[in-house]
Structure formats: C-alpha cells, structure tokens
Write a protein that holds these residues in place. Structure first.
Motif, PDB file in Angstrom:
ATOM      1  N   LYS A 256       7.823   8.440 -11.065  1.00 16.63           N
ATOM      2  CA  LYS A 256       9.259   8.539 -11.314  1.00 16.63           C
ATOM      3  C   LYS A 256      10.043   8.468  -9.999  1.00 16.63           C
ATOM      4  CE  LYS A 256      10.868  10.755 -15.035  1.00 16.63           C
ATOM      5  NZ  LYS A 256      10.943  11.951 -15.888  1.00 16.63           N
ATOM      6  N   ALA A 257       9.574   9.237  -9.012  1.00 13.25           N
ATOM      7  CA  ALA A 257      10.247   9.226  -7.716  1.00 13.25           C
ATOM      8  C   ALA A 257      10.170   7.833  -7.100  1.00 13.25           C
ATOM      9  CB  ALA A 257       9.601  10.248  -6.784  1.00 13.25           C
ATOM     10  N   ALA A 258       9.003   7.179  -7.255  1.00 11.04           N
ATOM     11  CA  ALA A 258       8.845   5.834  -6.712  1.00 11.04           C
ATOM     12  C   ALA A 258       9.837   4.879  -7.370  1.00 11.04           C
ATOM     13  CB  ALA A 258       7.417   5.342  -6.936  1.00 11.04           C
ATOM     14  N   TRP A 259      10.024   5.043  -8.644  1.00 17.80           N
ATOM     15  CA  TRP A 259      10.938   4.193  -9.393  1.00 17.80           C
ATOM     16  C   TRP A 259      12.377   4.414  -8.904  1.00 17.80           C
ATOM     17  CZ3 TRP A 259      14.789   5.455 -13.161  1.00 17.80           C
ATOM     18  CH2 TRP A 259      15.267   4.349 -13.864  1.00 17.80           C
ATOM     19  N   LEU A 260      12.706   5.684  -8.653  1.00 11.29           N
ATOM     20  CA  LEU A 260      14.051   6.000  -8.165  1.00 11.29           C
ATOM     21  C   LEU A 260      14.285   5.410  -6.780  1.00 11.29           C
ATOM     22  CD1 LEU A 260      14.426   9.692  -9.312  1.00 11.29           C
ATOM     23  CD2 LEU A 260      15.719   7.720 -10.124  1.00 11.29           C
ATOM     24  N   LEU A 261      13.188   5.262  -6.029  1.00  8.76           N
ATOM     25  CA  LEU A 261      13.321   4.688  -4.679  1.00  8.76           C
ATOM     26  C   LEU A 261      13.413   3.166  -4.732  1.00  8.76           C
ATOM     27  CD1 LEU A 261      10.757   6.889  -2.767  1.00  8.76           C
ATOM     28  CD2 LEU A 261      13.228   6.860  -2.465  1.00  8.76           C
ATOM     29  N   GLY A 262      13.420   2.615  -5.927  1.00  7.00           N
ATOM     30  CA  GLY A 262      13.587   1.177  -6.045  1.00  7.00           C
ATOM     31  C   GLY A 262      12.293   0.401  -6.042  1.00  7.00           C
TER      32      GLY A 262
ATOM     33  N   GLY B 251       0.816  -1.204   0.000  1.00  7.60           N
ATOM     34  CA  GLY B 251       0.000   0.000   0.000  1.00  7.60           C
ATOM     35  C   GLY B 251       0.852   1.256   0.000  1.00  7.60           C
ATOM     36  N   ARG B 252       1.912   1.228   0.802  1.00  9.13           N
ATOM     37  CA  ARG B 252       2.818   2.394   0.843  1.00  9.13           C
ATOM     38  C   ARG B 252       3.434   2.630  -0.519  1.00  9.13           C
ATOM     39  NH1 ARG B 252       3.215   1.521   6.376  1.00  9.13           N
ATOM     40  NH2 ARG B 252       4.292  -0.460   6.215  1.00  9.13           N
ATOM     41  N   ALA B 253       3.843   1.523  -1.174  1.00 11.46           N
ATOM     42  CA  ALA B 253       4.456   1.652  -2.497  1.00 11.46           C
ATOM     43  C   ALA B 253       3.445   2.231  -3.483  1.00 11.46           C
ATOM     44  CB  ALA B 253       4.941   0.290  -2.980  1.00 11.46           C
ATOM     45  N   LEU B 254       2.193   1.762  -3.398  1.00  9.85           N
ATOM     46  CA  LEU B 254       1.162   2.271  -4.309  1.00  9.85           C
ATOM     47  C   LEU B 254       0.931   3.757  -4.093  1.00  9.85           C
ATOM     48  CD1 LEU B 254      -1.523  -0.552  -4.381  1.00  9.85           C
ATOM     49  CD2 LEU B 254      -0.080   0.242  -6.243  1.00  9.85           C
ATOM     50  N   ARG B 255       0.916   4.158  -2.810  1.00 11.84           N
ATOM     51  CA  ARG B 255       0.684   5.582  -2.550  1.00 11.84           C
ATOM     52  C   ARG B 255       1.857   6.415  -3.039  1.00 11.84           C
ATOM     53  NH1 ARG B 255      -0.260   6.270   3.245  1.00 11.84           N
ATOM     54  NH2 ARG B 255       0.282   4.080   3.563  1.00 11.84           N
ATOM     55  N   ALA B 256       3.045   5.824  -2.952  1.00 15.02           N
ATOM     56  CA  ALA B 256       4.221   6.538  -3.470  1.00 15.02           C
ATOM     57  C   ALA B 256       4.091   6.746  -4.971  1.00 15.02           C
ATOM     58  CB  ALA B 256       5.490   5.754  -3.153  1.00 15.02           C
ATOM     59  N   ILE B 257       3.620   5.699  -5.665  1.00 18.74           N
ATOM     60  CA  ILE B 257       3.463   5.813  -7.117  1.00 18.74           C
ATOM     61  C   ILE B 257       2.402   6.857  -7.452  1.00 18.74           C
ATOM     62  CG2 ILE B 257       2.744   4.608  -9.208  1.00 18.74           C
ATOM     63  CD1 ILE B 257       3.972   2.108  -8.115  1.00 18.74           C
ATOM     64  N   ALA B 258       1.319   6.850  -6.679  1.00 14.16           N
ATOM     65  CA  ALA B 258       0.259   7.830  -6.931  1.00 14.16           C
ATOM     66  C   ALA B 258       0.818   9.245  -6.813  1.00 14.16           C
ATOM     67  CB  ALA B 258      -0.889   7.629  -5.950  1.00 14.16           C
TER      68      ALA B 258
END
Lengths: 292, 293
Positions: B177-183, B166-173
């Motif tokens: 790009k930033a989510a991708w950079l965070l791995g 869920g945290r990852a999904l919210r990061a993507i939302a």
C-alpha cells in the motif's frame, strides 16, 4: 448383510463399497480440519494424525488382536496425545508459519514411519483384517456431526469463533485462547485418527505414501472446496473430490486436470465454497420472486 | 570420497537455492505461498526437452526457451488467478489453494501429453567432459550447473540491491500500500516478479533434469518440499535465507544419504526445520515477526 436387497444393488455394492467407505472417511477428515479452521488455525497435520491412527490401530489388530472397538478408540487417542504434546509449542505460531510447522511435522511422521521396522518401512503393513463395515462409518460420521454441531452452539464453539475472528480481541475478553486452540488441535487429531483407523481396516493395506503432504493438502482442499461456514460444506467437498476422479475415469491421464480446474474455478468464483447457505437462500428467493 | 560428496552436494544445493529463490521472491513480494512452483519447475524441464528433441534446438537455446515458457506460465497464473484474488482481498489461504489447483492441472497436462514414464535427454546433448582432480571426478555438466545457478542468483541479487526495480520490489515487500502511494506501479511489479520467479523455477527444472537425466510429471513434488523447507530455514521472503537454505538442504541430503540411511536424511532435515520453526519462527535470517494488535 446385504442379501435382502435386490440383486443389482448387491452388484453395485460389491463394486462400489470401497468408494462409499472412502467418501465417509474423507468426510470425517474434512470435518477434522474444519474443526481447526473454525478456531482460526491452518493446520496441515491432519494427514499425519490420520496416519498415526491408521498405523497404531493396524498394529494393535495385527499383533495384539484387540477388539475392533478398542482399536478404533486407540487409533483416535494416539494422535490426540501426539497433538497434545506438540500443540503447546506449535500453536504459538500463527497463519502461514503454523501451516509450515505442521507440514514439517507431517513429513517427520511420514519419514519416521518409512524407516521404522515395526511399520513395515516403505512397503507398509499388509493383510490388515477387514473389520470396518458400512454402519461403523455411518455411525461414527453421524456422531461426529452431532458432536460438532453441539460444540458449535456451546461456549467452546463461540470461543473458537471469537478466536478466529480476532485473537487479540478474544484474549482481551477473557477467552483462554491457548487452551481453546489446543482443544481444537487435539480434537481434530482425534477425529483424523479415527478416520485413519477406519480406513486401515477396509483397505487391507496401508503405506507411508498415503499420509504425506499431498494428502494433507487434499484434506484441506475438500474442506475449502465445500465451504467452511458450516458442517455440510466439508462433507460435500469430500464427496465431490472422492467421486469426481471415478466419474472422470474415461479421461485417463487428463482426469486430474478437471480436478485442478474445478479447484481453481471454485476459489475464483465461489469464494466461500460450494455450500454457502446465504447464497443458496438468496438464489431460491430470487426464483420465488419471479412471476411464473 | 568426502570431496566427491561435497561436489555433488554443491551441485544439488545450488539448484535447490535457485528454486527456493523464486519461491521466496513470490512470497516476499506477493505474500503468496505459490504451491504451483514445483509444477512450473517440471514444465521447465519438459519445455527444454521438447525444444531439444522436437525442434533440435541447441541446449543453451532450449534453456532460454524453458525460462520463457515457465516465466510466461507464471505470468499467466498471476494475471488470471492471483490478480482477481488480490482485487477481492482474499485471505492468504485462498491464493495458496488456487495454486495447488494450478499445480494439479499442470502435472496432469504433462502426464497426458508426455506420458508418465521417465524421459531422458538424447545422447550427445549433455556436455560429456570429465576430469579428475586428486581423486574427485568432476563432470563438466556439474560445473555448468553450478555456474549457471550462481550467475543467475548473482544477477537477481544485483537487480534487487542496485537497481530502481529492485528498490521498488523491496518497497512492495515492506508494504504494497505504501509503495502504491509512493507512485510505484504495484501490479506491474507483481507481474514482473511472477515472471522472474517462474523463469528461475523453470531453469532449475532444466538443470535438475540434466543432472539426473530423468524427467517425469511428478518431479516437481519433492523439490517443492525442499523449496518449502529451504525458505522456512532461511526465513520466508528472505533472499539470502533462500540461498543459504537451498545450499544447506543440498548438503544435508547428499551427506546424510552417503553416511546415514538413504531416507533418514530427509527426516533429519525436516526435524531440524520443525525445531527451527519452534525456536525461531521467522527463520535463521528473518526479522522478528510483528505482532498483530
């Protein structure tokens, strides 16, 4: 009018004239949405504008017996006035939000028409006199194409293009963004209204069902399928999407499957639509370069 | 009388909310208005019907099966259509039009396979119990529908709020790009989201099919409009907003049908929607829009 033509053509005409008329009307609608798209506005109100034009013109013909010319003009002006009124607040929105607001507006129009007494409710209006002839559509389409082609090359057209590319930059260069957007919106409504008025006077019958969400999406699809880089694309898209279901009649229930598949394939493989001058030119040149 | 209407409204609203949640999830994470969501909803109800009538599966298994079928469909749409469009950075209008095409294809296929007529679940499949509280007739079916809808929504909320996924999904939302950079494996999460959203749409289809006991190829269209209205009302991409918007539309529809004319209710709902967009474009729950500059 057609009796000087060979017999098989009259047969053809009596069978397919409605289809040919539809191609013309759809071409006008596709051009109307092209106009707003060329200013960077994704408006889905065109089906509603078409409906307003159709109902206003049909009611004027049925109740006040105005002449066909004035009726057509009124059919264009009525949605243009509506566009002018809702334009100021609605056009502050952009992108998806504008699309959704115009969609909601379209639903309000459709449901209002569905519930009013004068519009005949869900049964719609019946027995509209047949007044549209082939040359009316051809002439109005030609005038629209000519007008839009002139517009593109004018100061207004360049302003539209600047706004489409980058609204903020256009504003900074002194383009009156809000006014030009409103102009595109109102003109689009005018063209769609005329198309609706023409349509009402050859289909004999109109109902709220013809001006809903699906129709708004159909109009958009025609323009995008054909390609929005110029005026040819929308008309080509309108022709294809109008004729295709007829050609695919033998597939019965599955025929719109092909329609949908074509839509998906074009979006995937021809990002700029079917009619893209540069790609066609490149393709021709490549063939020329080859030794015979 | 009012209590009876409120119960109907709750049933309808909870299914609308379930549908709108999938819709808003895709918009929030993938930034795509997925106009095939209505058709996926329709596929869900046909899948359940086919499982019940052809394979004689029990209803709970048919529901799971319907979620699996519609979820897989959503996954395929993402992998085959939305992914290539993402790869070439198509403007947001383009994926929306592609999903219109998908919707047309699905509706046409369903019509070709099952015919255009209304199909119904066979007798004895629906939970038939009914009891009376005061002067309200409560069908066991309605209780089941509301319960299933709210349990699924609770699971979704819990996943989004409490888990790493869920945290990852919210990061993507927030920013893919930033989510991708965070791995974060963005593509994988897009696939998961598409699957989950379509599965929710599919089960919503089963529930509506059961509630009215009527399934047609065109049933996805009206609910798509409701879904659009619900997520605008609540703020696009906002999960709580979709829940609220769905429930609100359910209540607006039932109450206005009961006390106004049968059609004017929709006009009220969409008119309100139009006004909300003008006053608060980001919806009742949405955050202020960022200005592009």
């Amino acid at each position: 009018m057609m009796d000087w033509l060979p017999g098989n053509f009259s047969d053809f005409w009596s069978t397919y004239s409605t289809l040919v008329f539809s191609v013309g009307v759809h071409a006008l609608l596709a051009l109307s949405i092209w106009l707003t798209l060329s200013c960077g506005l994704l408006s889905l109100a065109n089906a509603a504008f078409m409906g307003i034009g159709a109902y206003v013109s049909a009611l004027l013909t049925l109740h006040l017996e105005w002449s066909f010319g004035t009726v057509l003009l009124a059919g264009g002006i009525a949605p243009a006035v509506v566009a002018l009124i809702i334009g100021a607040p609605v056009l502050r929105l952009s992108g998806v939000y504008l699309a959704m607001a115009t969609l909601a507006f379209g639903e309000v129009v459709r449901i209002t028409v569905l519930n009013l007494e004068i519009t005949g409710g869900p049964e719609g209006l019946n027995g509209i006199p047949l007044a549209t002839e082939g040359w009316h559509i051809a002439l109005l389409l030609a005038l629209t194409v000519y007008g839009l082609a002139r517009l593109r090359r004018s100061k207004v057209g360049r302003a539209f293009e600047a706004i489409k590319e980058d609204e903020v930059a256009a504003r900074l260069m002194g383009v009156d963004v809000d006014r030009y957007k409103l102009l595109a919106f109102v003109l689009g409504g005018f063209i769609a209204g005329i198309a609706g008025a023409l349509n009402a006077h050859f289909t004999f019958f109109i109902s709220p069902r013809e001006y809903g969400f699906e129709n708004a999406v159909d109009i958009l699809t025609m323009a995008v399928l054909g390609g929005t880089s110029g005026l040819v694309g929308p008309m080509l898209g309108a022709s294809i999407l109008t004729l295709l279901p007829e050609l695919l009649r033998s597939l019965h229930d599955f025929r719109s499957l092909v329609n949908g598949a074509i839509l998906v394939l074009v979006v995937l493989f021809l990002p700029k639509g079917i009619w893209e001058p540069r790609r066609i030119r490149n393709w021709l040149n490549r063939n020329k370069g080859k030794p015979a | 009388m009012l209590e009876q209407q409120l119960l109907n409204a709750l049933t309808l609203g909870s299914v609308y909310a379930l549908f709108a949640l999938g819709f808003t999830l895709v918009f929030g994470v993938l930034a795509v208005i997925n106009l095939s969501h209505g058709a996926v909803f329709m596929v869900g109800s046909y899948a359940a019907l086919a499982l019940v009538t052809r394979l004689e599966a029990p209803l709970w298994a048919a529901m799971l099966g319907a979620m699996l079928v519609s979820g897989t469909l959503g996954l395929l749409v993402d992998m085959l259509i939305l992914k290539p469009l993402r790869a070439r950075n198509a403007p947001h209008l383009i994926p929306m039009i592609a999903t219109i095409g998908v919707g047309i294809m699905l509706t046409s296929t369903a019509q070709g396979l099952f015919g255009a007529e209304i199909l119904r679940f066979p007798d004895g499949i629906l939970p038939a119990g009914e009891f009376v509280v005061g002067d309200v007739h409560v069908r066991a079916l309605e209780i089941a529908i509301v319960a299933i809808a709210f349990v699924l929504m609770a699971v979704l909320f819990a996943v989004l709020k409490r888990t790493q996924l869920g945290r990852a999904l919210r990061a993507i939302a927030e920013s893919p790009k930033a989510a991708w950079l965070l791995g974060i494996n963005v593509e994988r999460l897009f696939h998961i989201t598409s699957f989950a959203a379509a599965a929710l749409g599919g089960i919503a289809g089963v529930l509506i099919g059961l509630n009215f006991n009527a399934i047609t190829p065109q049933m996805g269209q009206p609910i798509l409009h409701k879904g659009i209205a619900a997520i605008i009302l609540g703020g696009m991409g906002d999960i709580r907003g979709a829940l609220f918007g769905g429930l609100f539309l359910g209540f607006a529809e039932v109450i206005s049908k009961a006390y106004l004319s049968s059609q004017m209710g929709d006009a009220v709902a969409f008119g309100l929607l139009f006004l909300i967009l003008l006053v608060r474009p980001s919806g009742l729950f949405g955050r202020k829009l960022e200005r592009k500059a």
